[in-house]
Design a protein around this motif. Structure first.
Motif, short mmCIF file in Angstrom:
data_model
loop_
_atom_site.label_atom_id
_atom_site.label_comp_id
_atom_site.label_asym_id
_atom_site.label_seq_id
_atom_site.Cartn_x
_atom_site.Cartn_y
_atom_site.Cartn_z
N CYS A 110 0.83 -1.21 0.00
CA CYS A 110 0.00 0.00 0.00
C CYS A 110 0.87 1.26 0.00
N MET A 111 1.93 1.25 0.80
CA MET A 111 2.83 2.40 0.85
C MET A 111 3.55 2.56 -0.49
N GLN A 112 4.00 1.46 -1.06
CA GLN A 112 4.67 1.52 -2.36
C GLN A 112 3.74 2.10 -3.41
N ASP A 113 2.48 1.72 -3.38
CA ASP A 113 1.50 2.23 -4.33
C ASP A 113 1.30 3.73 -4.17
N LYS A 114 1.26 4.21 -2.94
CA LYS A 114 1.10 5.64 -2.68
C LYS A 114 2.31 6.43 -3.17
N VAL A 115 3.50 5.90 -2.93
CA VAL A 115 4.72 6.58 -3.38
C VAL A 115 4.74 6.62 -4.91
N TYR A 116 4.42 5.49 -5.55
CA TYR A 116 4.37 5.45 -7.01
C TYR A 116 3.36 6.46 -7.55
N ASP A 117 2.16 6.48 -6.98
CA ASP A 117 1.13 7.42 -7.44
C ASP A 117 1.61 8.86 -7.35
N LYS A 118 2.27 9.21 -6.25
CA LYS A 118 2.76 10.58 -6.07
C LYS A 118 3.85 10.90 -7.10
N MET A 119 4.73 9.93 -7.35
CA MET A 119 5.78 10.15 -8.34
C MET A 119 5.19 10.29 -9.75
N ALA A 120 4.22 9.44 -10.08
CA ALA A 120 3.59 9.51 -11.39
C ALA A 120 2.85 10.83 -11.56
N GLU A 121 2.20 11.28 -10.50
CA GLU A 121 1.47 12.55 -10.52
C GLU A 121 2.41 13.71 -10.86
N LYS A 122 3.64 13.65 -10.37
CA LYS A 122 4.61 14.71 -10.61
C LYS A 122 5.43 14.50 -11.88
N GLY A 123 5.16 13.39 -12.59
CA GLY A 123 5.88 13.10 -13.82
C GLY A 123 7.25 12.51 -13.59
N TRP A 124 7.50 12.00 -12.40
CA TRP A 124 8.80 11.44 -12.05
C TRP A 124 8.90 9.95 -12.32
N TYR A 125 7.82 9.33 -12.74
CA TYR A 125 7.81 7.89 -13.03
C TYR A 125 6.99 7.71 -14.30
N PRO A 126 7.58 8.10 -15.43
CA PRO A 126 6.83 8.04 -16.68
C PRO A 126 6.62 6.61 -17.14
N THR A 127 5.49 6.35 -17.71
CA THR A 127 5.18 5.05 -18.29
C THR A 127 4.70 5.27 -19.72
N GLU A 128 4.73 4.22 -20.49
CA GLU A 128 4.22 4.33 -21.85
C GLU A 128 3.25 3.18 -22.10
N GLN A 129 2.31 3.43 -22.94
CA GLN A 129 1.30 2.44 -23.29
C GLN A 129 1.92 1.38 -24.20
N ALA A 130 1.71 0.13 -23.87
CA ALA A 130 2.22 -0.96 -24.72
C ALA A 130 1.37 -1.03 -25.98
N GLU A 131 2.04 -1.33 -27.09
CA GLU A 131 1.33 -1.48 -28.36
C GLU A 131 0.52 -2.78 -28.33
N GLN A 132 -0.70 -2.71 -28.85
CA GLN A 132 -1.60 -3.87 -28.81
C GLN A 132 -1.00 -5.08 -29.51
N ASN A 133 -0.30 -4.87 -30.62
CA ASN A 133 0.28 -6.03 -31.33
C ASN A 133 1.35 -6.72 -30.49
N LYS A 134 2.09 -5.97 -29.67
CA LYS A 134 3.08 -6.59 -28.78
C LYS A 134 2.39 -7.37 -27.67
N ILE A 135 1.31 -6.85 -27.15
CA ILE A 135 0.53 -7.55 -26.13
C ILE A 135 0.01 -8.87 -26.70
N ASN A 136 -0.53 -8.80 -27.91
CA ASN A 136 -1.09 -9.99 -28.55
C ASN A 136 -0.01 -11.04 -28.81
N THR A 137 1.20 -10.61 -29.20
CA THR A 137 2.30 -11.53 -29.44
C THR A 137 2.69 -12.26 -28.17
#
Length: 82
Positions: free
Chosen positions: A46-73
């Motif tokens: 739970c604490m890890q999730d809160k820290v991650y959320d705060k970092m993502a909110e500030k743009g410090w933990y950027p993520t990218e959307q996986a391409e659907q064809n890679k998911i399907n593969t």
């Protein structure tokens, strides 16, 4: 040390704690010990999730959307192995 580095350090510590608590839960010799480690793991997750959320909110933990064809593969690869 700036706030971003501090949050990264906290996140790494929480992830390490989660790893320790997970192994403690799996290796527990009694139900009581298992429950204590399991509760500690849940709290740390739970604490890890809160820290991650705060970092993502500030743009410090950027993520990218996986391409659907890679998911399907990947899905097809693991489905075939079953």
């Amino acid at each position: 040390m700036d706030d971003k580095n501090l949050m990264e350090d906290i996140l790494l510590l929480e992830k390490g704690a989660c790893d320790l608590y997970m192994h403690g839960t799996m290796e527990s010799p009694t139900a009581n010990v298992h429950q204590v480690f399991s509760n500690a793991l849940n709290d740390a997750l739970c604490m890890q999730d809160k820290v991650y959320d705060k970092m993502a909110e500030k743009g410090w933990y950027p993520t990218e959307q996986a391409e659907q064809n890679k998911i399907n593969t990947v899905r097809a690869k693991f489905t075939a192995q079953q």
